[in-house]
Motif scaffolding. Sequence first.
Motif, mmCIF file in Angstrom:
data_model
loop_
_atom_site.group_PDB
_atom_site.id
_atom_site.type_symbol
_atom_site.label_atom_id
_atom_site.label_comp_id
_atom_site.label_asym_id
_atom_site.label_seq_id
_atom_site.Cartn_x
_atom_site.Cartn_y
_atom_site.Cartn_z
ATOM 1 N N ASP A 61 42.776 33.888 69.030
ATOM 2 C CA ASP A 61 41.467 33.475 69.535
ATOM 3 C C ASP A 61 40.326 34.248 68.872
ATOM 4 O O ASP A 61 39.164 33.855 69.000
ATOM 5 C CB ASP A 61 41.401 33.679 71.052
ATOM 6 N N ARG A 62 40.645 35.350 68.195
ATOM 7 C CA ARG A 62 39.605 36.186 67.580
ATOM 8 C C ARG A 62 39.288 35.774 66.146
ATOM 9 O O ARG A 62 38.393 36.357 65.527
ATOM 10 C CB ARG A 62 40.063 37.654 67.560
ATOM 11 N N LEU A 63 40.001 34.789 65.608
ATOM 12 C CA LEU A 63 40.006 34.610 64.160
ATOM 13 C C LEU A 63 39.121 33.502 63.612
ATOM 14 O O LEU A 63 39.038 33.345 62.400
ATOM 15 C CB LEU A 63 41.444 34.357 63.684
ATOM 16 N N ALA A 64 38.470 32.735 64.451
ATOM 17 C CA ALA A 64 37.744 31.563 63.942
ATOM 18 C C ALA A 64 36.720 31.940 62.875
ATOM 19 O O ALA A 64 36.701 31.362 61.773
ATOM 20 C CB ALA A 64 37.067 30.830 65.096
ATOM 21 N N MET A 65 35.854 32.904 63.172
ATOM 22 C CA MET A 65 34.820 33.275 62.206
ATOM 23 C C MET A 65 35.411 33.997 60.998
ATOM 24 O O MET A 65 34.899 33.871 59.877
ATOM 25 C CB MET A 65 33.750 34.142 62.874
ATOM 26 N N VAL A 121 15.509 49.282 63.806
ATOM 27 C CA VAL A 121 16.543 49.764 62.889
ATOM 28 C C VAL A 121 17.158 48.585 62.140
ATOM 29 O O VAL A 121 17.416 47.528 62.724
ATOM 30 C CB VAL A 121 17.635 50.524 63.682
ATOM 31 N N SER A 122 17.418 48.754 60.850
ATOM 32 C CA SER A 122 18.089 47.721 60.059
ATOM 33 C C SER A 122 19.567 47.669 60.416
ATOM 34 O O SER A 122 20.151 48.656 60.867
ATOM 35 C CB SER A 122 17.945 48.020 58.570
ATOM 36 N N ILE A 123 20.193 46.523 60.207
ATOM 37 C CA ILE A 123 21.630 46.425 60.401
ATOM 38 C C ILE A 123 22.330 46.098 59.081
ATOM 39 O O ILE A 123 21.786 45.407 58.216
ATOM 40 C CB ILE A 123 22.017 45.381 61.473
ATOM 41 N N VAL A 124 23.524 46.639 58.964
ATOM 42 C CA VAL A 124 24.475 46.274 57.927
ATOM 43 C C VAL A 124 25.697 45.773 58.681
ATOM 44 O O VAL A 124 26.402 46.552 59.319
ATOM 45 C CB VAL A 124 24.831 47.479 57.034
ATOM 46 N N ASN A 125 25.905 44.467 58.668
ATOM 47 C CA ASN A 125 26.961 43.868 59.492
ATOM 48 C C ASN A 125 28.223 43.674 58.680
ATOM 49 O O ASN A 125 28.328 42.746 57.883
ATOM 50 C CB ASN A 125 26.498 42.536 60.082
ATOM 51 N N GLY A 126 29.207 44.560 58.931
ATOM 52 C CA GLY A 126 30.417 44.551 58.130
ATOM 53 C C GLY A 126 31.483 43.589 58.570
ATOM 54 O O GLY A 126 32.514 43.477 57.906
ATOM 55 N N ILE A 127 31.301 42.885 59.692
ATOM 56 C CA ILE A 127 32.382 42.043 60.200
ATOM 57 C C ILE A 127 31.948 40.577 60.290
ATOM 58 O O ILE A 127 30.748 40.262 60.240
ATOM 59 C CB ILE A 127 32.879 42.545 61.573
ATOM 60 N N PRO A 128 32.934 39.663 60.443
ATOM 61 C CA PRO A 128 32.614 38.230 60.463
ATOM 62 C C PRO A 128 32.145 37.713 61.807
ATOM 63 O O PRO A 128 32.761 36.825 62.409
ATOM 64 C CB PRO A 128 33.952 37.590 60.049
ATOM 65 N N VAL A 129 31.050 38.275 62.308
ATOM 66 C CA VAL A 129 30.264 37.661 63.375
ATOM 67 C C VAL A 129 28.922 37.363 62.714
ATOM 68 O O VAL A 129 28.276 38.272 62.194
ATOM 69 C CB VAL A 129 30.098 38.591 64.584
ATOM 70 N N PHE A 130 28.516 36.113 62.700
ATOM 71 C CA PHE A 130 27.419 35.709 61.833
ATOM 72 C C PHE A 130 26.066 36.058 62.458
ATOM 73 O O PHE A 130 25.639 35.456 63.439
ATOM 74 C CB PHE A 130 27.526 34.221 61.515
ATOM 75 N N ILE A 131 25.426 37.042 61.852
ATOM 76 C CA ILE A 131 24.121 37.529 62.291
ATOM 77 C C ILE A 131 23.086 37.327 61.186
ATOM 78 O O ILE A 131 22.109 36.606 61.346
ATOM 79 C CB ILE A 131 24.188 39.026 62.677
ATOM 80 N N VAL A 132 23.309 37.959 60.055
ATOM 81 C CA VAL A 132 22.373 37.857 58.934
ATOM 82 C C VAL A 132 22.353 36.431 58.395
ATOM 83 O O VAL A 132 21.313 35.944 57.945
ATOM 84 C CB VAL A 132 22.748 38.867 57.840
ATOM 85 N N SER A 133 23.491 35.745 58.453
ATOM 86 C CA SER A 133 23.565 34.352 58.000
ATOM 87 C C SER A 133 23.267 33.362 59.120
ATOM 88 O O SER A 133 23.385 32.147 58.913
ATOM 89 C CB SER A 133 24.953 34.073 57.410
ATOM 90 N N ASN A 134 22.869 33.863 60.274
ATOM 91 C CA ASN A 134 22.461 33.021 61.396
ATOM 92 C C ASN A 134 20.936 32.929 61.385
ATOM 93 O O ASN A 134 20.248 33.942 61.584
ATOM 94 C CB ASN A 134 22.949 33.636 62.710
ATOM 95 N N PRO A 135 20.363 31.751 61.147
ATOM 96 C CA PRO A 135 18.903 31.639 61.026
ATOM 97 C C PRO A 135 18.139 32.162 62.237
ATOM 98 O O PRO A 135 17.014 32.652 62.087
ATOM 99 C CB PRO A 135 18.678 30.139 60.839
ATOM 100 N N VAL A 136 18.716 32.079 63.431
ATOM 101 C CA VAL A 136 18.019 32.537 64.633
ATOM 102 C C VAL A 136 17.847 34.055 64.602
ATOM 103 O O VAL A 136 16.736 34.581 64.800
ATOM 104 C CB VAL A 136 18.771 32.101 65.905
#
Length: 338
Positions: A211-215, A134-149
Amino acid sequence: MGDKAIGVSFPDLGGYAPSDIEFVAAFDIDARKVNRPLGEAIMAAPNCTATFCDDVSEHKAMVRRGPDLDGFTAFMRNQNPERAFQGSPEPALTQAEVTQVLKDSNAEVLIIFLPVGSIEAVEFYVQCALDAGVSIVNGIPVFIVSNPVWAKKFEDAGIPILGDDFKAQFGATIMHRTVAALADMRGVQIDRTYQLNVGGNTDFLNMMDGDRLAMKRESKTEAVQEAMDARLAGDDIRVGPSDYVPWLNDRKVAYIRLEGRLFGGVATNVEMRLEVEDSPNAAAEALAAIRCAKIARERGMAGPVKAASAFIFKHPPEQMADEEAYRQMVAFAEGTTG
C-alpha cells in the motif's frame, strides 16, 4: 575533505563544499535516536549502512521527537524491532513546535528522508518549513515540488525548493535511463523492460507493505519512460522494489533488462546487475541538493529550482535528458543562468 573526498559529486558547487553544510536540527520517532545528539543518533540501529567515518561527534544538534502520523505503520510495528522502528515514548512535537525549532535553529534547508508512502508526515514537515521560511529538499516519492499546489505556495512565499525523490549518484534509475536513451539513439526499438530492486535496510522493509508503493513505482517508472523516445504500454514496463533480504543490510541489488529489436526486426536484449550501498548513493546527491537550495536562497529565487531538480531527482517538476539537466544545473550553480 581534501584528499579523502573520494566519489564526491561536485566537490565545489557555486563556491560551496559539502563540508560547508551544518546540521542544526533533526527529527525522528525512534527511541534509539530521540533526545540524542545527531552524531550519536545516526549510528544507532536500525542504521545498517557501511561505516566510512566513525567519528561524527561534532554534530551536536539534538534529535527531537517528531509525530508518527503515517510514517510509522501497523506493518512496521509488527516487524523485528531490531530492524524496524522502535517508537519513542517521548511526546511528539506539534506543528507549531517543529516550526519554532526550525526558526530558533536558523535552519535554511529541511531535507526530507521519511519512509516511502508517508504522505501525511511529509506534508506536515513541508508545512512547518513553509511556516518557518525554510527551503525543502524532498528526497522521497511523495510529490511536493512536482505538485503545482505546493509549488505555488512556496513560490508565493518566496522560498526555493528541490525534489522529488532522489536519483542516486550511480543507481538503478540513472543506469536504466542511460541504457534506454542509448538504445533510442542507436535506432533500437525497445519493446519491454524491467528493473527489479532488492535490499535489506528499513527502506526496503517498509516497502514490503504494498500500500506504500504507488508513488514510488510512479516516480521510478516515469523517470525511465521520460528517457525514451516512445512510451511503453503499462504491461511492458515494470520498475520498482521487489523484495526484502535482511542479510543484504544497506546493499541494494538491481536487475535491469531491456528487450528490443535491431535492424530487420532481429531480437536483442541486455541484462545488467548493479550492486550499491544504498544510503551513501543517495547522500552524495543530497549534499548537492542542499547546496543548490542555499545558492537559490542567496539569489532570491522562489518555488521549484527546475534545473537542479531535473538532474538530482526522479520526479522533478520538469523532466530533462540527463546531459541537458547536468549542463543546466552547472550553469545555475556558476550563476550563468537561472
